[in-house]
Design a protein around this motif. Structure first.
Motif, PDB file in Angstrom:
ATOM      1  N   PRO A   1      -1.606   7.146 -15.630  1.00 50.14           N
ATOM      2  CA  PRO A   1      -1.718   7.735 -14.291  1.00 50.14           C
ATOM      3  C   PRO A   1      -2.800   7.072 -13.429  1.00 50.14           C
ATOM      4  N   ALA A   2      -3.948   6.745 -14.048  1.00 46.93           N
ATOM      5  CA  ALA A   2      -5.028   6.103 -13.284  1.00 46.93           C
ATOM      6  C   ALA A   2      -4.613   4.711 -12.826  1.00 46.93           C
ATOM      7  N   CYS A   3      -3.974   3.952 -13.715  1.00 46.16           N
ATOM      8  CA  CYS A   3      -3.521   2.603 -13.343  1.00 46.16           C
ATOM      9  C   CYS A   3      -2.466   2.674 -12.245  1.00 46.16           C
ATOM     10  N   LEU A   4      -1.566   3.641 -12.360  1.00 47.51           N
ATOM     11  CA  LEU A   4      -0.532   3.800 -11.341  1.00 47.51           C
ATOM     12  C   LEU A   4      -1.141   4.110  -9.980  1.00 47.51           C
ATOM     13  N   LEU A   5      -2.168   4.976  -9.971  1.00 45.22           N
ATOM     14  CA  LEU A   5      -2.823   5.320  -8.716  1.00 45.22           C
ATOM     15  C   LEU A   5      -3.537   4.106  -8.117  1.00 45.22           C
ATOM     16  N   VAL A   6      -4.176   3.302  -8.967  1.00 42.94           N
ATOM     17  CA  VAL A   6      -4.870   2.106  -8.482  1.00 42.94           C
ATOM     18  C   VAL A   6      -3.882   1.142  -7.845  1.00 42.94           C
ATOM     19  N   PHE A   7      -2.761   0.887  -8.521  1.00 44.67           N
ATOM     20  CA  PHE A   7      -1.755  -0.033  -7.969  1.00 44.67           C
ATOM     21  C   PHE A   7      -1.154   0.513  -6.684  1.00 44.67           C
ATOM     22  N   LEU A   8      -0.994   1.830  -6.611  1.00 49.10           N
ATOM     23  CA  LEU A   8      -0.468   2.440  -5.392  1.00 49.10           C
ATOM     24  C   LEU A   8      -1.434   2.242  -4.227  1.00 49.10           C
ATOM     25  N   LEU A   9      -2.724   2.471  -4.469  1.00 47.27           N
ATOM     26  CA  LEU A   9      -3.730   2.291  -3.416  1.00 47.27           C
ATOM     27  C   LEU A   9      -3.829   0.833  -2.989  1.00 47.27           C
ATOM     28  N   LEU A  10      -3.743  -0.080  -3.965  1.00 44.84           N
ATOM     29  CA  LEU A  10      -3.771  -1.501  -3.619  1.00 44.84           C
ATOM     30  C   LEU A  10      -2.553  -1.898  -2.798  1.00 44.84           C
ATOM     31  N   GLY A  11      -1.394  -1.303  -3.128  1.00 40.27           N
ATOM     32  CA  GLY A  11      -0.186  -1.590  -2.348  1.00 40.27           C
ATOM     33  C   GLY A  11      -0.305  -1.105  -0.922  1.00 40.27           C
ATOM     34  N   VAL A  12      -0.853   0.112  -0.752  1.00 37.96           N
ATOM     35  CA  VAL A  12      -1.064   0.646   0.595  1.00 37.96           C
ATOM     36  C   VAL A  12      -2.063  -0.208   1.355  1.00 37.96           C
ATOM     37  N   TRP A  13      -3.139  -0.605   0.675  1.00 32.41           N
ATOM     38  CA  TRP A  13      -4.145  -1.467   1.300  1.00 32.41           C
ATOM     39  C   TRP A  13      -3.533  -2.787   1.748  1.00 32.41           C
ATOM     40  N   GLU A  14      -2.726  -3.398   0.882  1.00 29.93           N
ATOM     41  CA  GLU A  14      -2.078  -4.671   1.215  1.00 29.93           C
ATOM     42  C   GLU A  14      -1.177  -4.520   2.439  1.00 29.93           C
ATOM     43  N   ALA A  15      -0.398  -3.432   2.475  1.00 30.45           N
ATOM     44  CA  ALA A  15       0.527  -3.228   3.590  1.00 30.45           C
ATOM     45  C   ALA A  15      -0.230  -3.000   4.899  1.00 30.45           C
ATOM     46  N   VAL A  16      -1.270  -2.163   4.856  1.00 31.72           N
ATOM     47  CA  VAL A  16      -2.040  -1.873   6.068  1.00 31.72           C
ATOM     48  C   VAL A  16      -2.742  -3.126   6.563  1.00 31.72           C
ATOM     49  N   ALA A  17      -3.318  -3.915   5.638  1.00 32.68           N
ATOM     50  CA  ALA A  17      -4.015  -5.144   6.033  1.00 32.68           C
ATOM     51  C   ALA A  17      -3.068  -6.136   6.696  1.00 32.68           C
ATOM     52  N   ARG A  18      -1.844  -6.226   6.198  1.00 37.90           N
ATOM     53  CA  ARG A  18      -0.884  -7.149   6.799  1.00 37.90           C
ATOM     54  C   ARG A  18      -0.424  -6.662   8.174  1.00 37.90           C
ATOM     55  N   ILE A  19      -0.325  -5.340   8.326  1.00 40.42           N
ATOM     56  CA  ILE A  19       0.080  -4.790   9.618  1.00 40.42           C
ATOM     57  C   ILE A  19      -1.022  -4.987  10.652  1.00 40.42           C
ATOM     58  N   VAL A  20      -2.260  -4.677  10.269  1.00 42.55           N
ATOM     59  CA  VAL A  20      -3.396  -4.813  11.185  1.00 42.55           C
ATOM     60  C   VAL A  20      -3.656  -6.277  11.496  1.00 42.55           C
ATOM     61  N   ASN A  21      -3.578  -7.121  10.450  1.00 43.72           N
ATOM     62  CA  ASN A  21      -3.731  -8.571  10.599  1.00 43.72           C
ATOM     63  C   ASN A  21      -5.068  -8.949  11.220  1.00 43.72           C
TER      64      ASN A  21
END
Length: 250
Positions: free
Chosen positions: A9-29
């Protein structure tokens, strides 16, 4: 209990947060403000030589030296307070008061006193880490069973026997609990000291990258600091399990 069930569960949450971070960073650019995790990893690989060979050893040396001094001072004060009631009434309020002072405000003063040498960073690390070691060790010494103390006294034991045979073993789990907190705080203390005044170290390198508006360069040493803190925490856990084999671990 399997690794997947324990840490899944902890690893899944970390990967989920990293995925959200990656998506937001690409959108904000805006890489200089919010770099993506992939850009941070690429920057880490790009700077691996200077980070791992120059700045990481500088930070590790501060942490090791600061923790060593904190353990000596913290355990010494805890034992002293346990043996002397007057010392306890004198030092315990001062220990509590010392934690109300913002260390980051004192860091520039230490730079004035010790210059840009390693000792200005070590003092910051010690001030942050010695408190949990002292308080937890002292609580452990006080938690030794009174019934066992009475039993040892009836068997002819003196204070020295009670201290080494009962109080020290009883305090070890508390000591390691304080040490777990201290090792994570030591990374923060070293980084703060390097941010305020240093010529090497991960904190110093992160501040230098900030002046160049290199967002990925700022985050790269921060990632190393986080991994360093996790590694130290795991080492303490392994050391605790090795030395306290009589204690049941889940």
């Amino acid at each position: 209990m399997s690794f997947a069930r324990t840490y899944g569960p902890a690893c899944l949450l970390v990967f989920l947060l990293l995925g959200v971070w990656e998506a937001v960073a690409r959108i904000v650019n805006l890489g200089f403000i919010l770099p993506s995790p992939t850009s941070v990893i690429l920057k880490l690989l790009e700077l691996k030589d200077v980070l791992f060979l120059e700045h990481l050893p500088a930070t590790v040396s501060i942490i090791i030296l600061g923790l060593t001094i904190s353990i000596i001072i913290g355990v010494g004060i805890a034992v002293w307070m346990n043996l002397n009631r007057t010392i306890e009434r004198t030092f315990y309020p001062l220990l509590i008061s010392s934690q109300t002072i913002p260390i980051i405000a004192l860091a520039p003063i230490f730079v004035l006193w010790f210059g840009y040498s390693i000792w200005s960073k070590v003092v910051v690390t010690v001030l942050i880490t010695f408190f949990p070691i002292t308080v937890n060790t002292y609580d452990g010494l006080k938690r030794a069973s009174k019934n066992y103390q009475d039993l040892l006294l009836t068997m002819g034991a003196n204070k020295r026997h009670i201290f080494f045979k009962l109080q020290v073993p009883a305090s070890l789990p508390y000591f390691f609990s304080g040490l777990k907190v201290a090792v994570t705080l030591s990374v923060i203390g070293a980084a703060i000291g390097e941010w305020i005044g240093s010529q090497a170290g991960l904190g110093y390198f992160s501040r230098r990258m900030m002046t160049q508006f290199d967002g990925a360069g700022v985050f790269a040493p921060i990632v190393l600091l986080s991994l360093l803190g996790i590694s130290l925490f795991v080492i303490v856990i392994l050391l605790e399990k090795m030395l306290l084999k009589w204690r049941k671990f889940d």
